[in-house]
Design a protein around this motif. Sequence first.
Motif, short mmCIF file in Angstrom:
data_model
loop_
_atom_site.label_atom_id
_atom_site.label_comp_id
_atom_site.label_asym_id
_atom_site.label_seq_id
_atom_site.Cartn_x
_atom_site.Cartn_y
_atom_site.Cartn_z
N LEU A 1 1.18 -1.37 -0.20
CA LEU A 1 0.25 0.25 -0.27
C LEU A 1 0.57 1.30 -0.08
N ARG A 2 0.96 1.56 -0.98
CA ARG A 2 1.85 2.96 -1.18
C ARG A 2 1.83 4.04 -1.06
N SER A 3 0.12 4.69 -1.62
CA SER A 3 -0.43 5.86 -1.34
C SER A 3 -1.70 5.68 -0.86
N GLY A 4 -2.22 6.06 0.69
CA GLY A 4 -3.56 6.87 1.09
C GLY A 4 -4.74 7.55 0.12
N PHE A 5 -5.24 7.51 0.61
CA PHE A 5 -6.97 8.51 0.23
C PHE A 5 -6.52 9.65 1.30
N GLY A 6 -6.59 11.07 0.32
CA GLY A 6 -6.05 11.96 0.89
C GLY A 6 -5.27 13.14 -0.04
N VAL A 7 -4.28 13.97 1.23
CA VAL A 7 -3.55 15.27 0.37
C VAL A 7 -2.40 14.52 -0.17
N ARG A 8 -1.29 14.41 -0.88
CA ARG A 8 -0.24 14.03 -1.19
C ARG A 8 0.45 15.63 -2.32
N ARG A 9 1.37 14.56 -2.25
CA ARG A 9 2.31 15.36 -3.60
C ARG A 9 1.81 14.82 -4.63
N ASP A 10 1.61 15.07 -5.45
CA ASP A 10 0.84 14.77 -7.08
C ASP A 10 2.68 14.45 -7.30
N PRO A 11 2.22 12.59 -7.96
CA PRO A 11 3.84 12.19 -8.68
C PRO A 11 3.97 12.61 -9.82
N ILE A 12 3.19 13.42 -10.42
CA ILE A 12 3.49 14.26 -11.61
C ILE A 12 3.81 15.45 -12.29
N ARG A 13 3.02 16.48 -10.87
CA ARG A 13 2.89 17.68 -10.76
C ARG A 13 3.71 18.31 -9.77
N ARG A 14 4.44 17.40 -9.10
CA ARG A 14 5.14 17.14 -7.61
C ARG A 14 4.13 18.71 -6.56
N ARG A 15 2.95 19.15 -6.81
CA ARG A 15 1.85 20.08 -6.50
C ARG A 15 1.43 19.46 -5.31
N LEU B 1 -6.82 4.93 -3.44
CA LEU B 1 -5.96 3.76 -2.36
C LEU B 1 -5.24 3.21 -3.83
N ASP B 2 -3.99 3.54 -3.40
CA ASP B 2 -2.52 2.92 -4.46
C ASP B 2 -2.01 1.32 -4.32
N PHE B 3 -2.41 0.07 -4.26
CA PHE B 3 -1.92 -1.05 -4.22
C PHE B 3 -0.96 -1.22 -5.49
N VAL B 4 0.23 -0.99 -4.81
CA VAL B 4 1.58 -1.30 -6.20
C VAL B 4 1.87 -2.59 -5.86
N ARG C 1 -2.85 8.01 -15.92
CA ARG C 1 -2.09 9.22 -15.09
C ARG C 1 -1.18 7.85 -14.32
N SER C 2 -0.34 7.79 -15.01
CA SER C 2 0.55 6.41 -14.33
C SER C 2 1.67 6.49 -14.01
N THR C 3 2.58 6.60 -13.31
CA THR C 3 3.85 6.48 -13.22
C THR C 3 4.28 5.31 -12.94
N GLY C 4 3.66 3.79 -13.00
CA GLY C 4 4.71 2.33 -12.61
C GLY C 4 3.50 1.69 -12.32
N PRO C 5 3.48 0.33 -12.44
CA PRO C 5 1.85 -0.70 -11.98
C PRO C 5 1.46 -0.81 -10.90
N HIS C 6 -0.20 -0.17 -10.82
CA HIS C 6 -0.23 -0.60 -9.13
C HIS C 6 -1.91 -0.88 -9.43
N LEU C 7 -2.81 -0.68 -8.71
CA LEU C 7 -4.15 -0.51 -9.10
C LEU C 7 -4.70 0.41 -7.76
N HIS C 8 -5.70 1.67 -8.44
CA HIS C 8 -5.68 2.77 -8.17
C HIS C 8 -7.19 2.36 -6.93
#
Length: 214
Positions: A115-129, A136-139, A207-214
């Motif tokens: 479980l790499r990324s949860g629900f809520g505010v985070r740093r966007d992996p592409i725009r970096r903002r 939830l992101d399951f890698v 819109r993804s940076t690598g294999p995972h399930l959202h």
Amino acid sequence: ARTQLAELQSRLDAAKSNSAAESEQLRKWISAHVEALVGALGTTGVDVDQLMQRMDDDATAGKGGPFVPPDPPLPVVPARLRDAPGLDDDLSRLQAVQRLLGAMPLAAPLEHFSLRSGFGVRRDPIRRRPAMHTGLDFVADPGTAIHAAAGGFVVTQEWHSAYGNMIEIDHGNNLITRYAHSSRVLVKKGDLVKRGQKIAEVGTTGRSTGPHLH
């Protein structure tokens, strides 16, 4: 939930020869554990009492179909305890929680994952903002089987610019799960799926940076 229900059945079986005082202790134990289950379900963010009320309201609609035993099975109450004060209300609430457990999408969609990324505010992996992440992101490795978290109908199966190959399953009671970025989809809109059924495979579409399930 399975462990608590199994322990409840064991206590009910033992209560066949218990005194009235011990039976009252059992009733209090049942009530406490039912509320513990309700509290655990509440941590998912849903309004448990509202969902149970909606399920009770739906009970007045037409119904039918084959008999399928509940899993896990409902506790069997000894005859001498059925008239214990308050026990009937507690068991009715237990049955409502049991139905809700069967309907909610609580099963893990992947057998092995990080479980790499949860629900809520985070740093966007592409725009970096800072941005809101609505899931939830399951890698997992590409091609890993994705399973339905609960039974229901496929209401969406499409290509989405952000989510790539996307599936949405309606589980009833206003509960819908979304499965995104799949490399391969195995169901289509309108399909009826069962809990645990393989519906897709992990990928990195959209819109993804690598294999995972959202």
